[in-house]
Design a protein around this motif. Structure first.
Motif, PDB file in Angstrom:
ATOM      1  N   ASP A   1       4.661  13.360  -1.630  1.00 56.89           N
ATOM      2  CA  ASP A   1       4.617  12.496  -3.041  1.00 56.89           C
ATOM      3  C   ASP A   1       6.004  12.548  -3.569  1.00 56.89           C
ATOM      4  OD1 ASP A   1       1.710  13.235  -2.523  1.00 56.89           O
ATOM      5  OD2 ASP A   1       1.366  11.355  -2.736  1.00 56.89           O
TER       6      ASP A   1
ATOM      7  N   LYS B   1       1.208  -1.293  -0.149  1.00 57.80           N
ATOM      8  CA  LYS B   1      -0.023   0.361   0.188  1.00 57.80           C
ATOM      9  C   LYS B   1       1.423   1.071   0.558  1.00 57.80           C
ATOM     10  CE  LYS B   1      -3.306  -2.248   2.761  1.00 57.80           C
ATOM     11  NZ  LYS B   1      -3.952  -2.221   4.072  1.00 57.80           N
TER      12      LYS B   1
ATOM     13  N   ASP C   1       4.391   9.719   1.676  1.00 55.84           N
ATOM     14  CA  ASP C   1       2.661   9.845   1.506  1.00 55.84           C
ATOM     15  C   ASP C   1       1.936  10.405   2.561  1.00 55.84           C
ATOM     16  OD1 ASP C   1       0.614   9.570  -0.857  1.00 55.84           O
ATOM     17  OD2 ASP C   1      -0.257   7.887   1.275  1.00 55.84           O
TER      18      ASP C   1
ATOM     19  N   SER D   1      -0.260   4.121   0.213  1.00 54.83           N
ATOM     20  CA  SER D   1      -1.024   5.119   1.202  1.00 54.83           C
ATOM     21  C   SER D   1      -0.247   5.349   2.695  1.00 54.83           C
ATOM     22  CB  SER D   1      -2.281   4.753   1.517  1.00 54.83           C
ATOM     23  OG  SER D   1      -3.068   3.702   2.082  1.00 54.83           O
ATOM     24  N   ASN D   2       0.058   4.054   3.261  1.00 52.20           N
ATOM     25  CA  ASN D   2       0.845   4.569   4.445  1.00 52.20           C
ATOM     26  C   ASN D   2       2.081   4.774   4.577  1.00 52.20           C
ATOM     27  OD1 ASN D   2       1.520   1.718   3.889  1.00 52.20           O
ATOM     28  ND2 ASN D   2       0.331   0.851   5.102  1.00 52.20           N
TER      29      ASN D   2
END
Length: 77
Positions: free
Chosen positions: A77, A65, A72, A67-68
């Protein structure tokens, strides 16, 4: 004490992670302290990385993932 989880991060102007927020905390924890905690197994979703050719840093454990990831979480990013 059960291991904590990193849920947020802050970066400096150069994009380097400087602080992380642990689940259950109101305040951010300085990176150095978080790395010491990770070394002791007190953070379940992150580990310290120390290479001879790079600055020591904290990294979330791989799980596929994006997102973790700390960058991020910090909005870098």
């Amino acid at each position: 004490m059960a291991p904590r989880k990193v849920i947020d991060a802050r970066a400096d102007g150069e994009g380097d992670i400087t602080h992380v927020k642990l689940k259950g905390n109101k305040n951010f924890t300085p990176l150095k302290k978080a790395m010491e905690m990770a070394d002791r197994g007190e953070i379940s979703n992150a580990h310290s990385v120390r290479r001879s050719n790079a600055k020591p840093h904290l990294r979330t454990n791989p799980d596929g993932k994006k997102s973790n990831n700390l960058d991020d979480m910090a909005g870098d990013d």
